[in-house]
Design a protein around this motif. Sequence first.
Motif, mmCIF file in Angstrom:
data_model
loop_
_atom_site.group_PDB
_atom_site.id
_atom_site.type_symbol
_atom_site.label_atom_id
_atom_site.label_comp_id
_atom_site.label_asym_id
_atom_site.label_seq_id
_atom_site.Cartn_x
_atom_site.Cartn_y
_atom_site.Cartn_z
ATOM 1 N N GLU A 130 -3.247 24.137 -0.075
ATOM 2 C CA GLU A 130 -2.216 24.144 -1.112
ATOM 3 C C GLU A 130 -2.268 22.843 -1.921
ATOM 4 O O GLU A 130 -2.106 21.760 -1.369
ATOM 5 N N GLN A 131 -2.493 22.982 -3.224
ATOM 6 C CA GLN A 131 -2.484 21.839 -4.131
ATOM 7 C C GLN A 131 -1.707 22.241 -5.386
ATOM 8 O O GLN A 131 -2.282 22.558 -6.435
ATOM 9 N N PRO A 132 -0.389 22.219 -5.300
ATOM 10 C CA PRO A 132 0.443 22.752 -6.381
ATOM 11 C C PRO A 132 0.346 21.980 -7.688
ATOM 12 O O PRO A 132 0.702 22.521 -8.734
ATOM 13 N N ASN A 133 -0.158 20.739 -7.637
ATOM 14 C CA ASN A 133 -0.270 19.964 -8.875
ATOM 15 C C ASN A 133 -1.495 20.338 -9.690
ATOM 16 O O ASN A 133 -1.670 19.855 -10.805
ATOM 17 N N MET A 134 -2.358 21.193 -9.151
ATOM 18 C CA MET A 134 -3.565 21.605 -9.854
ATOM 19 C C MET A 134 -3.436 23.070 -10.263
ATOM 20 O O MET A 134 -3.481 23.955 -9.408
ATOM 21 N N PRO A 135 -3.289 23.379 -11.557
ATOM 22 C CA PRO A 135 -3.079 24.772 -11.993
ATOM 23 C C PRO A 135 -4.367 25.592 -12.010
ATOM 24 O O PRO A 135 -4.727 26.210 -13.002
ATOM 25 N N ILE A 136 -5.057 25.575 -10.877
ATOM 26 C CA ILE A 136 -6.332 26.288 -10.783
ATOM 27 C C ILE A 136 -6.353 27.112 -9.511
ATOM 28 O O ILE A 136 -5.518 26.950 -8.619
ATOM 29 N N ILE A 137 -7.319 28.004 -9.415
ATOM 30 C CA ILE A 137 -7.602 28.719 -8.186
ATOM 31 C C ILE A 137 -9.092 28.596 -7.908
ATOM 32 O O ILE A 137 -9.925 28.817 -8.795
ATOM 33 N N SER A 156 0.828 -1.208 0.000
ATOM 34 C CA SER A 156 0.000 0.000 0.000
ATOM 35 C C SER A 156 0.860 1.255 0.000
ATOM 36 O O SER A 156 1.973 1.268 0.534
ATOM 37 N N ASN A 157 0.324 2.314 -0.606
ATOM 38 C CA ASN A 157 1.002 3.604 -0.664
ATOM 39 C C ASN A 157 0.336 4.577 0.301
ATOM 40 O O ASN A 157 -0.881 4.569 0.473
ATOM 41 N N GLU A 158 1.113 5.428 0.907
ATOM 42 C CA GLU A 158 0.607 6.373 1.891
ATOM 43 C C GLU A 158 -0.130 7.515 1.204
ATOM 44 O O GLU A 158 0.259 7.976 0.131
ATOM 45 N N PHE A 159 -1.203 7.955 1.849
ATOM 46 C CA PHE A 159 -1.957 9.112 1.350
ATOM 47 C C PHE A 159 -1.702 10.289 2.278
ATOM 48 O O PHE A 159 -1.934 10.211 3.485
ATOM 49 N N ASN A 160 -1.216 11.370 1.714
ATOM 50 C CA ASN A 160 -0.905 12.556 2.502
ATOM 51 C C ASN A 160 -1.915 13.651 2.209
ATOM 52 O O ASN A 160 -2.156 13.996 1.040
ATOM 53 N N LEU A 161 -2.494 14.196 3.257
ATOM 54 C CA LEU A 161 -3.400 15.328 3.088
ATOM 55 C C LEU A 161 -2.605 16.539 2.608
ATOM 56 O O LEU A 161 -1.432 16.700 2.946
ATOM 57 N N PRO A 162 -3.222 17.397 1.824
ATOM 58 C CA PRO A 162 -2.530 18.625 1.428
ATOM 59 C C PRO A 162 -2.349 19.539 2.641
ATOM 60 O O PRO A 162 -3.007 19.370 3.674
ATOM 61 N N THR A 163 -1.485 20.497 2.491
ATOM 62 C CA THR A 163 -1.275 21.457 3.569
ATOM 63 C C THR A 163 -2.484 22.376 3.684
ATOM 64 O O THR A 163 -2.890 23.015 2.713
ATOM 65 N N ILE A 164 -3.071 22.413 4.888
ATOM 66 C CA ILE A 164 -4.234 23.257 5.148
ATOM 67 C C ILE A 164 -3.857 24.237 6.247
ATOM 68 O O ILE A 164 -3.505 23.832 7.363
#
Length: 921
Positions: free
Chosen positions: A511-518, A488-496
């Motif tokens: 913060e979700q830097p992999n998503m180029p949206i606002i 299994s791979n670990e799931f990390n919550l984004p920084t809140i």
Amino acid sequence: MRKSANLRRQNRMKRALLILLVWLLASGISFAESEQALDLEHYWLGNGLEVILVRDTSAPTVAVDIWYKVGSANDPAGKSGFAHLFEHMMFEGSPHIPNNGIDALLEPVGGSSNAYVGKDYTAYYETVPSHQLPLALWIEADRMGGLDVTQENLDNQRAIVIEELQRSYDNQPYGTTVKALTTAPYTYAPYQRPTIGSIEDINSAQIDDIIEFHRTYYIPNNATLVVAGDIDFATTRSLIDELFAPIPRGEEPPALPEYVPVEQEEAEFITIEDPFINLPALVVAYEIPPLTHEDFPALNILASVLSVGDSSRLAKRLVDTGKALQADAWIIDNQGPGIFAFILIANVGIELAELEAAAYEELQTIIDNGVPQAELDKIIARIRSGNILELETALGLAESVQSANYHSGDPQAIFTGINRYAAVTSEDIQRVAKQYLEAADRHVINTVETDAEAPPAVEPYAATETSEMTPDYRYVIEQAEPPPPLESNEFNLPTITETVMSNGLEVVVIEQPNMPIISLDVYFAGGSTAQPTDLPGLAGITGYLISRGTATRSAQDIAGAIEQVGGAINSVGSSDYLQLGVFALIEDADLAFELLADMTLNANFPENEFERERAEWISSLEANMAEPGFVASRIHNNRLYGSEHGYGNLYTFASLEAITRNDIVAFYESRRQPNNAVLIIAGAISVADGLAYAEERFADWEGSAEALSYPALPENSGLQILLVDRPGSTQAEFRLGNIAVQGASLDYFPARVLNHVLGGTFSSRLVQNIREEKGYTYSIYSYFGYPADMGSFVVSAAVRNDVIAETLQEVFKEIERIQTEPLTDEEINAARDGIVGEFVFGLESYQDFVGAVASYKNRGVEIDRLSKWLGYIKAVSTQDVLDTANAYIHPDDFVLVVVGDASAIQTSLETLGEVTLVEAE
């Protein structure tokens, strides 16, 4: 579709984006920058199975998605709906998996499965945590090999499909219209049959038909397998080779006849008398070329110019002027011919003929004058942003790849396909509009009200005698058990990050830097819970109007500015809050914050917008009162919460008429204060930049709102059975339940486990008993609601008239069972493990995170609970579940609301207790 979801109404921005994404997905192409490419492998096994592997490690999830090239167009003669019935049978057992065993395997590990049928193909998919990939692949390999078909499970699924047909079409407003829209315009014979079929044809299906259909179409050389998500290519290839490669190739399935366009000599006019509608509707449909035709992109863009977004032409012409409740231009696309359709429903007091004339005029204006380049650029921008959302989840990625590959032969077409659309010119749109949408090409479907009785319900066929059958499998895979899970791979919550500005405004940055949206959302505490009790509906109208004009911008200024860059705006008023949101690409963050601040601080509620929106609410209420589910939920909430509470204070025609613009302005001002607001910023933005934007736009905002308080709830004592008469209804829709858990309570966690077992999943007790064993319904579920104040426990379903009492008796039995018998170790372990596995899917996209944070804030829950969530679930014991069931479920004091034909169901309901007839409003 085999399963139904408990879908909640979404706000307008998300609904608009969903419409856009459905359009893109159905088009076979999702879009982004043409130079992008997927990390994939594409190959064929020796038996002809096409395989596409797509790697995306952004979350530890994976989707297994297999498409068979067989759909309703392949239904055998005299058996419309057969492909759909067969789709249900694919869940009824295979060589190594018992009847209903798929969900029993998937749900304890946090996985899920579903399927759907189109004209040209049938799709089956599983979503699982990535380490459970072997299980999902094994399930698909086993049922590709063979099916365990019995007369019992065929009769059971036949009954469920007929319930689905009656629930979704025959017993629903506009249901017959939908069937006409998706069949009548076609000149291509295989498309003239409804995918759902007819009851008579479904009743004629036999076991031999099922076996033959599987042998003919469910073969590796007629399928494409896509595995998308957090995968290792070598490991996945090895698993597929082991499980699928030995399955033998079949004979090539019979080909459908070639589509040859037929010139239509004159328009067709169809009148449908619908006993269930309150508002008439008009559909104008045209047959158009296949999706792969060179003219298809221009037709698709034409539909978008007309009706996608608040700045579209029909929105400005008909919706903004208060004339239309709905004014859309839709595309239905296929490998064969498609459909272009106008869908028009007028507001109360407006003639449909006026809407129809306006739609034709807008079309003629485009033919005469073309489409400005700026308008075309707007559509391409929306396509680009839509792609970003669609590819965010493993299943969205898998479906997009399947669709692109199916229609174009190239899975990378989800990116390169944008070139087809970017190349469309104004002249192309003028030409296709003139060529394919001529007056003589129309199919005009006019749906009118009638006092005539609805057709009687038809009983599903069931064999009078059954006998044991030896399964006739085409092939049996060697692996009797699924391969072991992967690591299994670990799931990390984004920084809140949370902070409070000096004026009291709470700010949360995700913060979700992999998503180029606002994504920007402002929530004000208090929706209908804060409105005056004599003005129900005030919060809902206020919420929508927040985005419909400011001191310096009109509604069209706002919509045009954001839609030009591919973004969207929404605002909504709900029970617990008012909400305003802006979505855009990160490059347009300045504009997004500017618009959000302007609407938040300077909304001015223009009189014309207010009058239009109030009229739309009145028309919507008129239309919704024809929906049995709407009526049942509405009355149930009122009886649970009472008219003094915002959750039960029902808006009526009279209350809507009584609302004034001054009421709107005063209510918004009372809630629009910084100490009553939460700003959620999500996307590819740092905490520092997010907070800087917040300070720049909101630091000077001052004011204070009064804290919310909630009235005492009614004392409901004794079982109340309330019946709303709906003459001619072939089904009885019910809501059953009581006040339950407070929204912020930690009892959420044992209640979540309880409901998982009782009625929250497909393998739950209610579903297995009432749907799978007895075939009484297409869908039944239970849930606990968690609002800001006291929530409720509810069981919901629509069942055949003749089994309403029996269904309710079974519901009571299952509730008694969960209140008196502790869960077995196997049950509670499966429930806890399943919920833990589901956790990652509940937070797979940026929208999921925003929704979770907003829910916590609105309920007064600390965000830190999100990081402790899994621990709370794992700690739930069997005694916790038993205690929760008895603390929060009170069958003796249930409120039961049933909407159905009183002449058919009242007597049977009276076997449960005294029945009180009540009005729908």
